[in-house]
Motif scaffolding. Structure first.
Motif, PDB file in Angstrom:
ATOM      1  N   MET A   1      -5.530 -17.281   7.443  1.00 14.06           N
ATOM      2  CA  MET A   1      -6.111 -17.188   8.783  1.00 14.06           C
ATOM      3  C   MET A   1      -7.615 -16.937   8.748  1.00 14.06           C
ATOM      4  O   MET A   1      -8.182 -16.452   9.732  1.00 14.06           O
ATOM      5  N   GLU A   2      -8.283 -17.260   7.642  1.00 14.33           N
ATOM      6  CA  GLU A   2      -9.718 -16.992   7.520  1.00 14.33           C
ATOM      7  C   GLU A   2     -10.521 -17.606   8.671  1.00 14.33           C
ATOM      8  O   GLU A   2     -11.479 -17.009   9.141  1.00 14.33           O
ATOM      9  N   GLY A   3     -10.131 -18.786   9.136  1.00 14.55           N
ATOM     10  CA  GLY A   3     -10.859 -19.447  10.212  1.00 14.55           C
ATOM     11  C   GLY A   3     -10.663 -18.821  11.583  1.00 14.55           C
ATOM     12  O   GLY A   3     -11.408 -19.110  12.511  1.00 14.55           O
ATOM     13  N   ALA A   4      -9.653 -17.956  11.712  1.00 11.76           N
ATOM     14  CA  ALA A   4      -9.355 -17.326  13.001  1.00 11.76           C
ATOM     15  C   ALA A   4      -9.617 -15.825  12.965  1.00 11.76           C
ATOM     16  O   ALA A   4      -9.219 -15.111  13.879  1.00 11.76           O
ATOM     17  N   ALA A   5     -10.282 -15.355  11.903  1.00 11.76           N
ATOM     18  CA  ALA A   5     -10.463 -13.912  11.739  1.00 11.76           C
ATOM     19  C   ALA A   5     -11.909 -13.567  11.415  1.00 11.76           C
ATOM     20  O   ALA A   5     -12.587 -14.296  10.698  1.00 11.76           O
ATOM     21  N   THR A   6     -12.356 -12.439  11.963  1.00 13.85           N
ATOM     22  CA  THR A   6     -13.662 -11.866  11.645  1.00 13.85           C
ATOM     23  C   THR A   6     -13.410 -10.432  11.211  1.00 13.85           C
ATOM     24  O   THR A   6     -12.629  -9.722  11.843  1.00 13.85           O
ATOM     25  N   LEU A   7     -14.077 -10.018  10.150  1.00 16.38           N
ATOM     26  CA  LEU A   7     -13.917  -8.667   9.629  1.00 16.38           C
ATOM     27  C   LEU A   7     -15.252  -7.939   9.751  1.00 16.38           C
ATOM     28  O   LEU A   7     -16.263  -8.401   9.231  1.00 16.38           O
ATOM     29  N   LEU A   8     -15.255  -6.822  10.476  1.00 19.10           N
ATOM     30  CA  LEU A   8     -16.467  -6.025  10.659  1.00 19.10           C
ATOM     31  C   LEU A   8     -16.288  -4.672   9.972  1.00 19.10           C
ATOM     32  O   LEU A   8     -15.322  -3.954  10.263  1.00 19.10           O
ATOM     33  N   ARG A   9     -17.212  -4.347   9.080  1.00 23.89           N
ATOM     34  CA  ARG A   9     -17.164  -3.026   8.443  1.00 23.89           C
ATOM     35  C   ARG A   9     -18.093  -2.111   9.220  1.00 23.89           C
ATOM     36  O   ARG A   9     -19.307  -2.090   9.000  1.00 23.89           O
ATOM     37  N   GLN A  10     -17.494  -1.399  10.155  1.00 18.53           N
ATOM     38  CA  GLN A  10     -18.257  -0.437  10.956  1.00 18.53           C
ATOM     39  C   GLN A  10     -17.316   0.579  11.552  1.00 18.53           C
ATOM     40  O   GLN A  10     -16.100   0.401  11.564  1.00 18.53           O
ATOM     41  N   ASP A  11     -17.888   1.653  12.039  1.00 20.64           N
ATOM     42  CA  ASP A  11     -17.145   2.738  12.659  1.00 20.64           C
ATOM     43  C   ASP A  11     -16.652   2.268  14.028  1.00 20.64           C
ATOM     44  O   ASP A  11     -17.462   1.924  14.895  1.00 20.64           O
ATOM     45  N   ALA A  12     -15.341   2.244  14.217  1.00 20.84           N
ATOM     46  CA  ALA A  12     -14.762   1.777  15.479  1.00 20.84           C
ATOM     47  C   ALA A  12     -15.133   2.681  16.649  1.00 20.84           C
ATOM     48  O   ALA A  12     -15.072   2.259  17.802  1.00 20.84           O
ATOM     49  N   ALA A  13     -15.546   3.915  16.379  1.00 22.56           N
ATOM     50  CA  ALA A  13     -15.941   4.838  17.443  1.00 22.56           C
ATOM     51  C   ALA A  13     -17.418   4.697  17.806  1.00 22.56           C
ATOM     52  O   ALA A  13     -17.901   5.357  18.725  1.00 22.56           O
TER      53      ALA A  13
ATOM     54  N   MET B   1       0.825  -1.204   0.000  1.00 25.23           N
ATOM     55  CA  MET B   1       0.000   0.000   0.000  1.00 25.23           C
ATOM     56  C   MET B   1       0.858   1.252   0.000  1.00 25.23           C
ATOM     57  O   MET B   1       0.379   2.334   0.264  1.00 25.23           O
ATOM     58  N   GLY B   2       2.125   1.097  -0.300  1.00 24.09           N
ATOM     59  CA  GLY B   2       3.008   2.257  -0.358  1.00 24.09           C
ATOM     60  C   GLY B   2       3.204   2.869   1.013  1.00 24.09           C
ATOM     61  O   GLY B   2       3.267   2.178   2.012  1.00 24.09           O
ATOM     62  N   ALA B   3       3.244   4.185   1.069  1.00 30.24           N
ATOM     63  CA  ALA B   3       3.471   4.895   2.330  1.00 30.24           C
ATOM     64  C   ALA B   3       2.187   5.090   3.118  1.00 30.24           C
ATOM     65  O   ALA B   3       2.197   5.655   4.185  1.00 30.24           O
ATOM     66  N   GLY B   4       1.087   4.618   2.579  1.00 29.71           N
ATOM     67  CA  GLY B   4      -0.189   4.798   3.257  1.00 29.71           C
ATOM     68  C   GLY B   4      -1.181   5.450   2.331  1.00 29.71           C
ATOM     69  O   GLY B   4      -0.891   5.735   1.183  1.00 29.71           O
ATOM     70  N   ASP B   5      -2.370   5.672   2.823  1.00 34.94           N
ATOM     71  CA  ASP B   5      -3.429   6.284   2.033  1.00 34.94           C
ATOM     72  C   ASP B   5      -4.049   7.368   2.901  1.00 34.94           C
ATOM     73  O   ASP B   5      -4.928   7.099   3.713  1.00 34.94           O
ATOM     74  N   ALA B   6      -3.557   8.589   2.745  1.00 32.09           N
ATOM     75  CA  ALA B   6      -4.015   9.696   3.593  1.00 32.09           C
ATOM     76  C   ALA B   6      -5.511   9.934   3.453  1.00 32.09           C
ATOM     77  O   ALA B   6      -6.205  10.200   4.434  1.00 32.09           O
TER      78      ALA B   6
ATOM     79  N   LYS C   1     -11.094   0.652   1.244  1.00 32.56           N
ATOM     80  CA  LYS C   1      -9.714   0.261   0.952  1.00 32.56           C
ATOM     81  C   LYS C   1      -9.156  -0.600   2.078  1.00 32.56           C
ATOM     82  O   LYS C   1      -8.496  -1.610   1.828  1.00 32.56           O
ATOM     83  N   ALA C   2      -9.420  -0.221   3.316  1.00 32.05           N
ATOM     84  CA  ALA C   2      -8.962  -1.007   4.461  1.00 32.05           C
ATOM     85  C   ALA C   2      -9.570  -2.405   4.427  1.00 32.05           C
ATOM     86  O   ALA C   2      -8.875  -3.396   4.653  1.00 32.05           O
TER      87      ALA C   2
END
Length: 192
Positions: free
Chosen positions: A98-110, A16-21, A84-85
């Motif tokens: 690691m699909e069996g050990a991971a859960t991905l939630l698309r939501q606002d962490a705050a 992802m290079g230096a990041g995505d501002a 993107k994240a």
């Protein structure tokens, strides 16, 4: 970026290079990640990683949660609301197999809301710097029952964060622009 320790050591993560501002992606450098895990493993507070349920808030690339899985965490939940994240995390979880050990939630962490699963023993908090989002996220996690008694929080910021009770600061170190603060959630109160 690579996984720096554990069973996945050396695994190259998605570019992802230096990041995505624009997407507020600022990946934790390999050096800072290694320092964080050295603090966790060698700290006087005991190693919280083996067998842990890890919560990676503002997870970006997922590198912190994947590093925890590489070092023996049982499960990692990645929370980020950016498209993107989400794509980077999915790619990195697949690379790590690691699909069996991971859960991905698309939501606002705050704005986590109520936790519908078991609480987490280890929390990584790497919000966009100096916006107060870390304080909002940890308040949301505490209110929603996301933290287990005795949970360790690893908080990256550019300045000292405002740590709310019942969290207690146990360590703090600066690595360049990054200030890493470790805090622990108080265990159940006596008599309760």
């Amino acid at each position: 970026m690579r996984i720096v320790g554990g069973s996945l050591r050396g695994l190259k993560l998605a570019e992802m290079g230096a990041g995505d501002a624009a997407a507020h992606l600022r990946p934790t450098t390999d050096r800072v990640r290694e320092s964080i895990f050295n603090l966790l493993v060698n700290g006087t507070h005991g190693n919280p990683v083996p067998g842990a349920r890890a919560l990676d808030l503002f997870s970006g690339t997922g590198a912190l949660g994947l590093e925890a899985l590489s070092r023996g965490a049982a499960h990692a939940t990645f929370v980020d609301d950016g498209a993107k994240a989400q794509a980077l995390i999915r790619s990195n979880v697949a690379k790590a197999r690691m699909e069996g050990a991971a859960t991905l939630l698309r939501q606002d962490a705050a704005r986590l809301g109520a936790n519908r699963d078991a609480p987490f023993d280890l929390v990584f908090l790497d919000p966009p710097y100096a916006q107060g989002l870390g304080e909002r996220a940890i308040a949301s996690a505490l209110a929603g029952g996301w933290l287990a008694p005795g949970a360790v929080v690893v908080w990256e910021e550019s300045r000292p964060p405002l740590i709310p009770a019942p969290l207690v600061q146990i360590d703090q170190r600066r690595y360049g622009d990054t200030l890493v603060t470790l805090a622990r959630l108080a265990t159940a109160q006596a008599g309760t």
